[in-house]
Design a protein around this motif. Structure first.
Motif, PDB file in Angstrom:
ATOM      1  N   ILE A 190      10.795  22.090  -6.082  1.00 46.26           N
ATOM      2  CA  ILE A 190      11.780  21.428  -5.291  1.00 46.26           C
ATOM      3  C   ILE A 190      11.652  22.490  -4.238  1.00 46.26           C
ATOM      4  N   HIS A 191      11.242  23.211  -3.944  1.00 45.67           N
ATOM      5  CA  HIS A 191      11.226  24.950  -2.441  1.00 45.67           C
ATOM      6  C   HIS A 191       9.773  23.952  -2.110  1.00 45.67           C
ATOM      7  N   ARG A 192       9.206  23.908  -2.306  1.00 46.25           N
ATOM      8  CA  ARG A 192       8.121  22.622  -0.667  1.00 46.25           C
ATOM      9  C   ARG A 192       9.143  21.173   0.033  1.00 46.25           C
ATOM     10  N   PHE A 193      10.067  20.663  -1.025  1.00 48.79           N
ATOM     11  CA  PHE A 193      10.888  19.894  -0.270  1.00 48.79           C
ATOM     12  C   PHE A 193      12.060  20.010   0.703  1.00 48.79           C
ATOM     13  N   LYS A 194      12.965  21.305  -0.288  1.00 46.58           N
ATOM     14  CA  LYS A 194      12.915  22.047   1.119  1.00 46.58           C
ATOM     15  C   LYS A 194      13.179  22.793   2.562  1.00 46.58           C
ATOM     16  N   GLU A 195      11.653  23.033   2.101  1.00 47.75           N
ATOM     17  CA  GLU A 195      10.472  23.572   3.343  1.00 47.75           C
ATOM     18  C   GLU A 195      10.251  22.777   4.429  1.00 47.75           C
ATOM     19  N   GLU A 196      10.108  21.317   3.685  1.00 47.38           N
ATOM     20  CA  GLU A 196       9.828  20.094   4.241  1.00 47.38           C
ATOM     21  C   GLU A 196      10.852  19.723   5.513  1.00 47.38           C
ATOM     22  N   SER A 197      12.253  19.695   4.633  1.00 46.83           N
ATOM     23  CA  SER A 197      13.339  19.306   5.279  1.00 46.83           C
ATOM     24  C   SER A 197      13.853  20.121   6.177  1.00 46.83           C
ATOM     25  N   GLN A 198      12.980  21.713   6.950  1.00 46.66           N
ATOM     26  CA  GLN A 198      13.762  22.471   7.985  1.00 46.66           C
ATOM     27  C   GLN A 198      13.121  22.052   9.153  1.00 46.66           C
ATOM     28  N   GLN A 216      20.026  12.227  14.385  1.00 41.36           N
ATOM     29  CA  GLN A 216      19.561  12.280  15.315  1.00 41.36           C
ATOM     30  C   GLN A 216      18.272  12.045  15.218  1.00 41.36           C
ATOM     31  N   MET A 217      17.509  11.511  16.216  1.00 38.79           N
ATOM     32  CA  MET A 217      15.405  11.585  16.433  1.00 38.79           C
ATOM     33  C   MET A 217      15.038  13.485  16.088  1.00 38.79           C
ATOM     34  N   GLN A 218      13.959  14.018  15.000  1.00 40.35           N
ATOM     35  CA  GLN A 218      13.805  15.123  16.160  1.00 40.35           C
ATOM     36  C   GLN A 218      12.102  15.338  15.378  1.00 40.35           C
ATOM     37  N   PRO A 219      11.590  15.462  16.200  1.00 41.23           N
ATOM     38  CA  PRO A 219       9.931  15.997  16.347  1.00 41.23           C
ATOM     39  C   PRO A 219       9.058  16.742  14.495  1.00 41.23           C
ATOM     40  N   LEU A 220       8.620  16.098  13.926  1.00 40.48           N
ATOM     41  CA  LEU A 220       7.756  16.034  12.253  1.00 40.48           C
ATOM     42  C   LEU A 220       7.254  17.690  13.172  1.00 40.48           C
ATOM     43  N   LYS A 221       7.378  18.268  11.853  1.00 37.48           N
ATOM     44  CA  LYS A 221       6.409  19.078  12.802  1.00 37.48           C
ATOM     45  C   LYS A 221       4.148  18.579  11.876  1.00 37.48           C
ATOM     46  N   ALA A 222       4.261  19.682  13.119  1.00 35.65           N
ATOM     47  CA  ALA A 222       2.617  19.234  13.335  1.00 35.65           C
ATOM     48  C   ALA A 222       2.354  19.774  11.425  1.00 35.65           C
ATOM     49  N   ARG A 223       0.932  19.155  11.592  1.00 34.70           N
ATOM     50  CA  ARG A 223       0.390  19.210  10.109  1.00 34.70           C
ATOM     51  C   ARG A 223      -1.000  19.432   9.870  1.00 34.70           C
ATOM     52  N   LEU A 263       0.605  -1.120   0.038  1.00 37.77           N
ATOM     53  CA  LEU A 263       0.012  -0.320   0.169  1.00 37.77           C
ATOM     54  C   LEU A 263       1.089   1.199   0.226  1.00 37.77           C
ATOM     55  N   ARG A 264       0.732   2.077  -0.968  1.00 37.31           N
ATOM     56  CA  ARG A 264       1.397   3.368  -0.917  1.00 37.31           C
ATOM     57  C   ARG A 264       0.674   4.167  -0.846  1.00 37.31           C
ATOM     58  N   VAL A 265       0.836   4.725   0.573  1.00 40.22           N
ATOM     59  CA  VAL A 265       0.618   6.325   1.504  1.00 40.22           C
ATOM     60  C   VAL A 265       0.546   7.255   0.865  1.00 40.22           C
ATOM     61  N   ALA A 266      -0.433   8.122   0.847  1.00 44.28           N
ATOM     62  CA  ALA A 266       0.217   9.324   0.903  1.00 44.28           C
ATOM     63  C   ALA A 266       0.083  10.424   2.735  1.00 44.28           C
ATOM     64  N   LYS A 267       0.223  11.029   2.201  1.00 46.54           N
ATOM     65  CA  LYS A 267       0.667  11.496   3.032  1.00 46.54           C
ATOM     66  C   LYS A 267      -0.571  11.887   3.926  1.00 46.54           C
ATOM     67  N   THR A 268      -0.057  12.017   5.366  1.00 49.82           N
ATOM     68  CA  THR A 268      -1.531  11.249   6.234  1.00 49.82           C
ATOM     69  C   THR A 268      -0.960  12.304   7.825  1.00 49.82           C
ATOM     70  N   ALA A 269      -2.102  11.930   8.561  1.00 55.12           N
ATOM     71  CA  ALA A 269      -2.225  12.625  10.412  1.00 55.12           C
ATOM     72  C   ALA A 269      -1.159  12.235  10.537  1.00 55.12           C
ATOM     73  N   ILE A 270      -0.163  12.976  11.404  1.00 54.90           N
ATOM     74  CA  ILE A 270       0.439  12.578  12.260  1.00 54.90           C
ATOM     75  C   ILE A 270       0.013  12.417  13.891  1.00 54.90           C
ATOM     76  N   GLU A 271       1.378  11.729  14.436  1.00 55.59           N
ATOM     77  CA  GLU A 271       0.208  11.954  16.079  1.00 55.59           C
ATOM     78  C   GLU A 271       1.302  12.971  16.237  1.00 55.59           C
ATOM     79  N   HIS A 272       1.531  13.776  17.952  1.00 55.53           N
ATOM     80  CA  HIS A 272       1.934  14.481  18.510  1.00 55.53           C
ATOM     81  C   HIS A 272       3.691  14.075  18.007  1.00 55.53           C
TER      82      HIS A 272
END
Ligand SMILES: NC(=O)c1ccc[n+]([C@@H]2O[C@H](COP(=O)([O-])OP(=O)(O)OC[C@H]3O[C@@H](n4cnc5c(N)ncnc54)[C@H](OP(=O)(O)O)[C@@H]3O)[C@@H](O)[C@H]2O)c1
Length: 270
Positions: free
Chosen positions: A262-270, A201-208, A182-191
């Motif tokens: 590419i700017h979208r991926f750059k923003e997400e990477s920060q 190092q592990m780092q928290p993901l930004k809230a979606r 199953l190729r999952v699309a962008k999904t809601a995430i746990e905080h």
């Protein structure tokens, strides 16, 4: 009566997020569910949630990226439930950062979790799944369609799972095992969801919060449909399906679209 009644399903990484949603949805349809994660207290809490609505669940702590622990998980499942019908390989972590900046540990962490963490339980479970002519499902991602900037280790790990799934489907054809991806699309995430940063190092993901994301329940529903219909693969969302099709016809066009965005991926990477 649901076709899933009296089946036994093991969902790896089901203490939170998509794995938890899949486990709950399977239990609601009458499956006995085996929950898994690396923290007993968290999987015990999900077990209690399932038992509250009359479902049946077991909670087995094991790090599936370790072969001995994955073997223990499958053996304990058989000891508790007597059989295994469905294995849902859900464990997975993502990473952030361009390859030029990545600490070499990142690749190992992502592959340990996403590839070893799916293939170890699969290998050990195979004889049990054969007996039931059951299902093995891999939870993949739209990132497995075309290598994504800033997500290269993650994309590569999910593409590796695709190769395993394809090979397994042929190898197990005579045993009538169903293999699904199953190729999952962008999904809601746990905080508390974390990702591996470029420094390893592990780092928290930004809230979606304000983005268009799928619900975890939707992913669970699609996973169940894949099992019920014994389909090989499914790609979520119209955009995901178009991307998959376009990449087959012309990966070059997909590459150009990615460069433009590419700017979208750059923003997400920060
Ligand atoms: N969320 C999305 O937008 C998205 C999109 C596409 C694909 N996916 C895929 O969907 C799957 C689940 O994602 P998610 O967002 O729900 O993740 P998540 O919230 O980070 O949950 C991961 C789960 O796996 C467990 N886990 C992690 N490593 C483990 C290990 N080595 N052994 C056993 N359990 C382990 C975690 O619990 P402990 O930490 O307590 O062990 C947790 O229960 C992943 O394969 C991911 O790549 C997600």
């Amino acid at each position: 009566m649901s076709r899933l009644q009296h089946k036994v399903a093991l969902v790896t990484g089901s203490s939170q997020g998509i794995g938890k949603a899949i486990a709950i949805a399977l239990a609601q349809r009458g499956c006995t569910v085996v929950l898994n994660g690396r923290q007993q207290s968290k999987i015990d809490a999900v077990k209690a949630e399932i038992e509250q609505f009359g479902g049946q669940a077991y909670a087995i702590e094991a790090d599936v990226s370790n072969y001995t622990a994955a073997k223990y998980l499958i053996e304990k499942t058989i000891e508790c439930c007597g059989k295994l019908d469905f294995l849902i390989n859900n464990v997975g972590i993502s990473s952030r950062g361009y390859l030029a900046e990545l600490h070499p540990d990142v690749l190992q962490q992502v592959f340990n979790s996403n590839v070893n963490g799916s293939i170890f339980p699969t290998q050990v479970a195979l004889p049990h799944i054969r007996l039931q002519k059951g299902s093995i499902v891999f939870i993949s991602s739209l990132a497995a369609i075309h290598g994504l900037p800033g997500l290269a280790p993650y994309s590569a790990s999910k593409m590796a799972l695709q190769a395993f799934a394809e090979a397994l489907r042929i190898e197990e054809h005579a045993h009538q095992i169903h293999i699904g991806i199953l190729r999952v699309a962008k999904t809601a995430i746990e905080h508390q969801k974390q990702t591996v940063g470029a420094n390893g190092q592990m780092q928290p993901l930004k809230a979606r919060t304000d983005e268009k994301v799928l619900s975890m329940e939707r992913v669970a529903q699609d996973c169940i449909q894949l099992i019920e219909n014994r389909r090989f693969s499914q790609t979520q969302t119209l955009l995901g399906k178009l991307n998959h099709l376009l990449n087959r016809i012309s990966p070059r066009i997909v590459e150009r679209i990615l460069i433009k965005n590419i700017h979208r991926f750059k923003e997400e990477s920060q």
